[in-house]
Write a protein that holds these residues in place. Structure first.
Motif, short mmCIF file in Angstrom:
data_model
loop_
_atom_site.label_atom_id
_atom_site.label_comp_id
_atom_site.label_asym_id
_atom_site.label_seq_id
_atom_site.Cartn_x
_atom_site.Cartn_y
_atom_site.Cartn_z
N CYS A 178 -10.64 0.39 0.12
CA CYS A 178 -10.51 -0.43 -1.09
C CYS A 178 -9.28 0.07 -1.86
O CYS A 178 -8.76 1.15 -1.59
CB CYS A 178 -11.77 -0.33 -1.96
SG CYS A 178 -12.13 1.34 -2.54
N ASP A 179 -8.83 -0.73 -2.82
CA ASP A 179 -7.73 -0.29 -3.67
C ASP A 179 -8.15 0.95 -4.44
O ASP A 179 -9.27 1.02 -4.98
CB ASP A 179 -7.34 -1.38 -4.67
CG ASP A 179 -6.77 -2.61 -3.98
OD1 ASP A 179 -6.52 -2.54 -2.75
OD2 ASP A 179 -6.59 -3.65 -4.66
N ILE A 180 -7.29 1.96 -4.47
CA ILE A 180 -7.65 3.20 -5.15
C ILE A 180 -6.42 3.79 -5.82
O ILE A 180 -5.30 3.69 -5.31
CB ILE A 180 -8.25 4.22 -4.15
CG1 ILE A 180 -8.74 5.46 -4.89
CG2 ILE A 180 -7.27 4.58 -3.06
CD1 ILE A 180 -9.52 6.42 -4.02
N LYS A 181 -6.63 4.39 -6.98
CA LYS A 181 -5.55 5.04 -7.70
C LYS A 181 -5.68 6.54 -7.50
O LYS A 181 -6.73 7.13 -7.76
CB LYS A 181 -5.60 4.69 -9.19
CG LYS A 181 -4.32 5.06 -9.94
CD LYS A 181 -4.34 4.53 -11.36
CE LYS A 181 -3.00 4.82 -12.05
NZ LYS A 181 -3.00 4.28 -13.43
N LEU A 186 -0.97 3.78 -6.82
CA LEU A 186 -1.94 2.78 -6.40
C LEU A 186 -1.85 2.60 -4.88
O LEU A 186 -0.79 2.20 -4.36
CB LEU A 186 -1.68 1.44 -7.09
CG LEU A 186 -2.60 0.28 -6.67
CD1 LEU A 186 -4.06 0.60 -7.02
CD2 LEU A 186 -2.17 -1.03 -7.32
N ILE A 187 -2.92 2.91 -4.19
CA ILE A 187 -2.97 2.77 -2.73
C ILE A 187 -3.81 1.53 -2.42
O ILE A 187 -4.99 1.48 -2.77
CB ILE A 187 -3.57 4.02 -2.07
CG1 ILE A 187 -2.77 5.26 -2.47
CG2 ILE A 187 -3.58 3.86 -0.55
CD1 ILE A 187 -3.37 6.55 -1.95
N LEU A 188 -3.20 0.54 -1.79
CA LEU A 188 -3.89 -0.72 -1.54
C LEU A 188 -4.84 -0.61 -0.36
O LEU A 188 -4.64 0.19 0.57
CB LEU A 188 -2.85 -1.81 -1.27
CG LEU A 188 -1.85 -2.09 -2.40
CD1 LEU A 188 -0.88 -3.19 -1.98
CD2 LEU A 188 -2.59 -2.48 -3.69
N LYS A 189 -5.87 -1.43 -0.39
CA LYS A 189 -6.85 -1.48 0.68
C LYS A 189 -6.16 -1.74 2.02
O LYS A 189 -5.28 -2.58 2.13
CB LYS A 189 -7.86 -2.59 0.40
CG LYS A 189 -8.90 -2.78 1.50
CD LYS A 189 -9.85 -3.92 1.16
CE LYS A 189 -10.85 -4.14 2.29
NZ LYS A 189 -11.78 -5.27 1.98
N THR A 191 -4.28 0.41 3.62
CA THR A 191 -3.11 1.26 3.81
C THR A 191 -3.47 2.45 4.70
O THR A 191 -4.49 3.11 4.50
CB THR A 191 -2.59 1.78 2.46
OG1 THR A 191 -2.27 0.66 1.62
CG2 THR A 191 -1.37 2.65 2.65
#
Length: 296
Positions: A178-181, A186-189, A191
């Motif tokens: 999932c998207d995570i900071k 910000l690391i997108l889902k 990645t």
């Protein structure tokens, strides 16, 4: 190429009796005759079950073939159809075996070689382990896994070997779900990420003098074994390596059996032994060296 190799090597011995027989329509996975004679397939599967019944299944491959045969008997599907629809395909079987060799055999043998190198580099550590072996196990029986809980120094030594060598510094690629900071990034889902296990295994706050080989990193002030949340040689979370328990068992049994029966002698002075890895990319591999096993 892999599938062809698998077909040649993994076809069970009990199938050979019918595969080359002119009277049988059961010849091998993927051939058209499999669609013609289910009775012959059932007979062959039963023959395979009978040949393995009453004794341990001789290997992983035999287990897969036996499972496949039983599934075919239950579903009455021809061999070819089954391999097209099942996870027990020749390609998956070949890949699974390569995983077992690469992730199991190779990693274990390299870690064991590194452990022996460190034991001849630090003879005082070896002496303490052998003293503990004499006290807990003695010389009249073989080591067993139940001994491990009574041998905190040996357990600490094995953990320290794995921490010190940092066998897979950057771990395997993973993908975020999932998207995570993370640290203002910000690391997108989806990645792909590589985690630095080195930064954890060589954290000076958790392991004082992390560049030194010291089993005391896993011992408390009373000499008891203490776990560390920073011991992440097998990664962490749901995707951690499933081999962790097996590796600890194998290393313990191999090393205690060796040190119970042999003294290790280096052909050079311990201070001249270089423990730096010869390859430090995906994996950290030990340098070549020579040692003597002297019966004790």
């Amino acid at each position: 190429m892999a599938s062809s190799y698998a077909a040649d090597v993994m076809w069970p011995r009990w199938a050979e009796q019918d595969r080359d027989s002119p009277k049988s329509n059961v010849t091998g996975p993927g051939q058209s005759e499999h669609h013609q004679d289910y009775d012959a397939q059932s007979q062959e599967a039963e023959l395979g079950k009978a040949s393995l019944r009453g004794s341990p299944i001789w290997c992983y491959v035999a287990w897969v073939w036996l499972t496949t045969a039983e599934t075919i008997l239950d579903t009455q599907k021809p061999w070819a159809n089954h391999f097209e629809q099942s996870e027990y395909s020749l390609e998956n079987l070949a890949c699974s075996i390569m995983d077992l060799i690469g992730a199991g055999t190779k990693t274990m043998s390299s870690t064991l070689r590194y452990a022996l190198l460190l034991l001849i580099k630090y003879p005082h550590v070896t002496a303490k382990v052998q003293k503990e072996i004499d006290r807990v196990i003695g010389r009249h029986r073989s080591p067993c896994m139940q001994d491990r809980s009574h041998m905190p120094y040996t357990d600490a030594m094995i953990h320290e070997v794995q921490r010190f060598i940092d066998f897979v510094p950057t771990n395997l690629p993973h993908a975020v779900t999932c998207d995570i900071k993370f640290r203002n990034y910000l690391i997108l889902k989806g990645t792909k990420v590589l985690t630095s296990l080195t930064s954890v295994l060589h954290d000076s706050k958790e392991f004082p003098n992390p560049e030194m080989f010291d089993p005391g990193h896993f011992l408390d002030e009373n000499g008891n074994f203490q776990k560390s949340d920073y011991f992440l040689t097998f990664s962490a979370g749901k995707r951690a390596c499933v081999e962790e328990g097996l590796t600890h068992m194998e290393l313990f049994l191999f090393l205690t059996t060796i040190l119970q029966n042999f003294k290790l002698k280096s052909l050079v002075q311990p201070k001249e032994i270089d423990t730096r890895p010869v390859l430090n990319g995906f994996a950290s591999l030990p340098p070549t060296y020579q040692l003597c096993f002297i019966p004790s």
